[in-house]
Design a protein around this motif. Structure first.
Motif, PDB file in Angstrom:
ATOM      1  N   VAL A  89      83.501  28.772  64.966  1.00 13.01           N
ATOM      2  CA  VAL A  89      83.381  27.837  63.847  1.00 13.01           C
ATOM      3  C   VAL A  89      82.166  26.966  64.129  1.00 13.01           C
ATOM      4  CG1 VAL A  89      84.438  25.943  62.572  1.00 13.01           C
ATOM      5  CG2 VAL A  89      85.859  27.838  63.413  1.00 13.01           C
ATOM      6  N   SER A  90      81.189  27.034  63.259  1.00  5.16           N
ATOM      7  CA  SER A  90      79.947  26.297  63.469  1.00  5.16           C
ATOM      8  C   SER A  90      79.381  25.863  62.131  1.00  5.16           C
ATOM      9  CB  SER A  90      78.925  27.163  64.217  1.00  5.16           C
ATOM     10  OG  SER A  90      77.704  26.492  64.347  1.00  5.16           O
ATOM     11  N   ASN A  91      79.166  24.553  62.008  1.00  3.10           N
ATOM     12  CA  ASN A  91      78.620  23.989  60.784  1.00  3.10           C
ATOM     13  C   ASN A  91      77.521  22.993  61.112  1.00  3.10           C
ATOM     14  OD1 ASN A  91      80.890  24.851  58.788  1.00  3.10           O
ATOM     15  ND2 ASN A  91      81.996  23.793  60.408  1.00  3.10           N
ATOM     16  N   THR A  92      76.605  22.842  60.196  1.00  2.00           N
ATOM     17  CA  THR A  92      75.815  21.623  60.183  1.00  2.00           C
ATOM     18  C   THR A  92      76.589  20.649  59.295  1.00  2.00           C
ATOM     19  OG1 THR A  92      74.525  22.304  58.251  1.00  2.00           O
ATOM     20  CG2 THR A  92      73.659  22.884  60.412  1.00  2.00           C
ATOM     21  N   TYR A  93      76.327  19.371  59.448  1.00  2.55           N
ATOM     22  CA  TYR A  93      77.049  18.402  58.625  1.00  2.55           C
ATOM     23  C   TYR A  93      76.182  17.186  58.355  1.00  2.55           C
ATOM     24  CZ  TYR A  93      77.959  15.914  63.067  1.00  2.55           C
ATOM     25  OH  TYR A  93      77.831  15.267  64.267  1.00  2.55           O
ATOM     26  N   ASN A  94      76.563  16.434  57.345  1.00  2.00           N
ATOM     27  CA  ASN A  94      76.005  15.118  57.064  1.00  2.00           C
ATOM     28  C   ASN A  94      77.158  14.136  57.017  1.00  2.00           C
ATOM     29  OD1 ASN A  94      73.553  16.452  54.784  1.00  2.00           O
ATOM     30  ND2 ASN A  94      73.235  15.793  56.875  1.00  2.00           N
ATOM     31  N   ALA A  95      77.056  13.056  57.802  1.00  2.00           N
ATOM     32  CA  ALA A  95      78.092  12.025  57.832  1.00  2.00           C
ATOM     33  C   ALA A  95      77.425  10.661  57.847  1.00  2.00           C
ATOM     34  CB  ALA A  95      78.986  12.188  59.053  1.00  2.00           C
ATOM     35  N   VAL A  96      77.918   9.748  57.046  1.00  2.00           N
ATOM     36  CA  VAL A  96      77.387   8.391  57.035  1.00  2.00           C
ATOM     37  C   VAL A  96      78.139   7.567  58.073  1.00  2.00           C
ATOM     38  CG1 VAL A  96      76.983   6.306  55.676  1.00  2.00           C
ATOM     39  CG2 VAL A  96      76.761   8.557  54.605  1.00  2.00           C
ATOM     40  N   LEU A  97      77.376   6.951  58.988  1.00  2.00           N
ATOM     41  CA  LEU A  97      77.957   6.128  60.041  1.00  2.00           C
ATOM     42  C   LEU A  97      77.314   4.746  60.024  1.00  2.00           C
ATOM     43  CD1 LEU A  97      77.871   8.645  63.061  1.00  2.00           C
ATOM     44  CD2 LEU A  97      79.682   8.339  61.360  1.00  2.00           C
ATOM     45  N   ALA A  98      78.052   3.766  60.528  1.00  2.00           N
ATOM     46  CA  ALA A  98      77.564   2.403  60.703  1.00  2.00           C
ATOM     47  C   ALA A  98      77.639   2.059  62.182  1.00  2.00           C
ATOM     48  CB  ALA A  98      78.416   1.440  59.877  1.00  2.00           C
ATOM     49  N   PRO A  99      76.988   0.991  62.613  1.00  2.00           N
ATOM     50  CA  PRO A  99      77.128   0.579  64.019  1.00  2.00           C
ATOM     51  C   PRO A  99      78.570   0.198  64.343  1.00  2.00           C
ATOM     52  CG  PRO A  99      75.230  -0.483  63.006  1.00  2.00           C
ATOM     53  CD  PRO A  99      76.000   0.173  61.895  1.00  2.00           C
ATOM     54  N   ALA A 100      79.001   0.451  65.570  1.00  2.00           N
ATOM     55  CA  ALA A 100      80.340   0.056  66.007  1.00  2.00           C
ATOM     56  C   ALA A 100      80.510  -1.448  65.823  1.00  2.00           C
ATOM     57  CB  ALA A 100      80.543   0.432  67.472  1.00  2.00           C
ATOM     58  N   GLY A 101      81.697  -1.845  65.419  1.00  2.00           N
ATOM     59  CA  GLY A 101      81.975  -3.256  65.193  1.00  2.00           C
ATOM     60  C   GLY A 101      81.791  -3.695  63.756  1.00  2.00           C
ATOM     61  N   THR A 102      81.330  -2.811  62.893  1.00  2.00           N
ATOM     62  CA  THR A 102      81.215  -3.146  61.477  1.00  2.00           C
ATOM     63  C   THR A 102      82.604  -3.455  60.916  1.00  2.00           C
ATOM     64  OG1 THR A 102      79.277  -1.713  61.230  1.00  2.00           O
ATOM     65  CG2 THR A 102      80.460  -2.296  59.214  1.00  2.00           C
ATOM     66  N   PRO A 103      82.785  -4.560  60.193  1.00  2.00           N
ATOM     67  CA  PRO A 103      84.110  -4.939  59.700  1.00  2.00           C
ATOM     68  C   PRO A 103      84.770  -3.843  58.874  1.00  2.00           C
ATOM     69  CG  PRO A 103      82.565  -6.746  59.416  1.00  2.00           C
ATOM     70  CD  PRO A 103      81.751  -5.563  59.855  1.00  2.00           C
ATOM     71  N   ALA A 104      86.072  -3.732  59.020  1.00  2.00           N
ATOM     72  CA  ALA A 104      86.828  -2.695  58.302  1.00  2.00           C
ATOM     73  C   ALA A 104      86.687  -2.842  56.797  1.00  2.00           C
ATOM     74  CB  ALA A 104      88.299  -2.755  58.709  1.00  2.00           C
ATOM     75  N   SER A 105      86.606  -4.088  56.307  1.00  2.00           N
ATOM     76  CA  SER A 105      86.479  -4.301  54.866  1.00  2.00           C
ATOM     77  C   SER A 105      85.152  -3.754  54.346  1.00  2.00           C
ATOM     78  CB  SER A 105      86.606  -5.787  54.538  1.00  2.00           C
ATOM     79  OG  SER A 105      85.582  -6.526  55.184  1.00  2.00           O
ATOM     80  N   VAL A 106      84.095  -3.878  55.144  1.00  2.00           N
ATOM     81  CA  VAL A 106      82.791  -3.346  54.759  1.00  2.00           C
ATOM     82  C   VAL A 106      82.825  -1.817  54.767  1.00  2.00           C
ATOM     83  CG1 VAL A 106      80.369  -3.161  55.449  1.00  2.00           C
ATOM     84  CG2 VAL A 106      81.523  -5.378  55.529  1.00  2.00           C
ATOM     85  N   LEU A 107      83.437  -1.242  55.782  1.00  2.00           N
ATOM     86  CA  LEU A 107      83.564   0.215  55.847  1.00  2.00           C
ATOM     87  C   LEU A 107      84.349   0.749  54.652  1.00  2.00           C
ATOM     88  CD1 LEU A 107      84.368   0.681  59.649  1.00  2.00           C
ATOM     89  CD2 LEU A 107      82.158   1.006  58.514  1.00  2.00           C
ATOM     90  N   ALA A 108      85.392   0.019  54.260  1.00  2.00           N
ATOM     91  CA  ALA A 108      86.204   0.440  53.110  1.00  2.00           C
ATOM     92  C   ALA A 108      85.382   0.395  51.831  1.00  2.00           C
ATOM     93  CB  ALA A 108      87.431  -0.447  52.997  1.00  2.00           C
ATOM     94  N   THR A 109      84.568  -0.649  51.671  1.00  2.00           N
ATOM     95  CA  THR A 109      83.707  -0.748  50.490  1.00  2.00           C
ATOM     96  C   THR A 109      82.713   0.406  50.448  1.00  2.00           C
ATOM     97  OG1 THR A 109      83.896  -3.158  50.423  1.00  2.00           O
ATOM     98  CG2 THR A 109      81.989  -2.184  49.321  1.00  2.00           C
ATOM     99  N   LEU A 110      82.093   0.686  51.581  1.00  2.00           N
ATOM    100  CA  LEU A 110      81.132   1.780  51.646  1.00  2.00           C
ATOM    101  C   LEU A 110      81.803   3.128  51.416  1.00  2.00           C
ATOM    102  CD1 LEU A 110      79.042   0.566  54.714  1.00  2.00           C
ATOM    103  CD2 LEU A 110      78.183   0.847  52.375  1.00  2.00           C
ATOM    104  N   ASN A 111      82.966   3.305  51.999  1.00  2.00           N
ATOM    105  CA  ASN A 111      83.679   4.572  51.820  1.00  2.00           C
ATOM    106  C   ASN A 111      84.015   4.805  50.344  1.00  2.00           C
ATOM    107  OD1 ASN A 111      86.690   5.946  51.727  1.00  2.00           O
ATOM    108  ND2 ASN A 111      85.361   6.894  53.246  1.00  2.00           N
ATOM    109  N   GLY A 112      84.467   3.764  49.667  1.00  2.00           N
ATOM    110  CA  GLY A 112      84.764   3.901  48.244  1.00  2.00           C
ATOM    111  C   GLY A 112      83.533   4.245  47.438  1.00  2.00           C
ATOM    112  N   ALA A 113      82.393   3.637  47.808  1.00  2.00           N
ATOM    113  CA  ALA A 113      81.149   3.916  47.096  1.00  2.00           C
ATOM    114  C   ALA A 113      80.686   5.351  47.343  1.00  2.00           C
ATOM    115  CB  ALA A 113      80.073   2.926  47.537  1.00  2.00           C
TER     116      ALA A 113
END
Length: 327
Positions: A250-274
């Motif tokens: 099983v081998s894939n290339t992928y694209n994933a959006v990441l933020a720096p560690a410690g980014t507030p959960a509320s901000v991650l939730a907003t970005l994830n929804g967007a």
């Protein structure tokens, strides 16, 4: 009495101060967001990022600016984002070559693909595949394995470069198949390797489905197996290596959006929804379909980091077995 009054005043001031970050997060985003791409403009990751940025900006009410921070197999851009302030205004589109492969190849790692990041969402995956020239004497993967086992000096396959996902896909395939020998021939890019396959200068290539789909549809190459978890929704006639007796391939290339560690959960939730809203846009879905990007199921921030971790753990032993390294 005065002392009590002072203490109450300090408590009240502290309470006011403590609410400032929460209010700032509630208003996120208040200024433009940087979306770092650790590879050159015009490549598949850059094109994905720019289409995503347009839709994220429209949804969030702030511009999302793509910045190309190239070099060292993606590790320069990855390192910059890992060290950025964790406020949601600096993000990266992570890929397998930077966050699974190069991170393992580095003798002195400048970032940790798991500990230094917080997940936003996986945008999608593109499976690798084994393709051969039409004259190659195999029509199925089992045919291929028999040919390989009967070849005393092994078989050569083209890759996009040493240490890249195509090279390591071949190493993974060889390890899982057992009893066969595959020798990589490294080219300066996937397109050059594909050109030599089309010219029958090399019999086999490991490449992404996105790269070889068009010549496959035109009958110029034969795809013996995709390296996806399951069949592609865009080319459902193509069997996977898993269903042909090699479940570990099983081998894939992928694209994933990441933020720096410690980014507030509320901000991650907003970005994830967007991001989810952007991925549901018909024009975005059409772009992904044209590039054979398989949707990722339920791309939550938590599932994103589980995926990043699993990819790192899968590729680490394969990378180490090659003996390759990078400064």
């Amino acid at each position: 009495m005065k002392r009590r009054t002072v203490l109450r005043g300090l408590a009240g001031s502290a309470g006011s101060i403590m609410t400032i970050p929460a209010l700032a997060q509630d208003r996120y985003p208040e200024r433009p967001i940087r979306l770092v791409v650790a590879f050159s403009a015009g490549g598949p990751t850059d094109l994905m990022a720019r289409r995503l940025a347009e839709r994220l900006g429209a949804h969030l009410g702030q511009s999302v600016v793509v910045e190309n921070k190239t070099g060292a197999a993606g590790t320069i851009g990855a390192t910059e984002v890992a060290r950025a302030r964790p406020d949601g205004y600096t993000l990266i589109v992570a890929v397998s070559s930077s966050h699974a492969i190069a991170a393992t190849l580095m003798r002195r790692p400048t970032f940790d693909p798991v500990k230094d990041y917080a997940g936003v969402a996986v945008l999608g995956t593109v499976p690798m595949a084994l393709a051969v020239h039409p004259s190659f004497p195999a029509r199925t993967l089992q045919d291929f394995l028999r040919v390989a086992q009967d070849a005393p000096e092994g078989l050569s396959y083209g890759t996009s470069g040493a240490g890249g996902i195509a090279h390591l896909s071949g190493e993974l395939f060889q390890r899982e198949a057992r009893g066969i020998k595959l020798t990589p021939v490294h080219y300066r890019g996937a397109s050059t390797a594909l050109q030599d396959l089309l010219a029958n200068n090399i019999p086999i290539v490991m490449d992404t489905m996105a790269s070889i789909a068009e010549p496959y549809r035109g009958g110029q190459v034969r795809i013996l197996a995709t390296f996806a978890e399951q069949r592609s929704p865009y080319l459902p006639d193509l069997p996977t290596a898993r269903e042909q007796g090699l479940p570990g391939v099983v081998s894939n290339t992928y694209n994933a959006v990441l933020a720096p560690a410690g980014t507030p959960a509320s901000v991650l939730a907003t970005l994830n929804g967007a991001v989810r809203t952007a991925l549901a846009d018909p024009t975005m879905q059409a772009f992904m379909a044209s590039n054979l990007v398989d949707p990722f199921p339920d791309p939550t921030p938590e599932r994103t980091m589980v995926f990043i971790r699993s990819e790192l753990e899968k590729w680490r032993p394969v990378v180490q077995a090659t003996g390759l390294s990078m400064e």
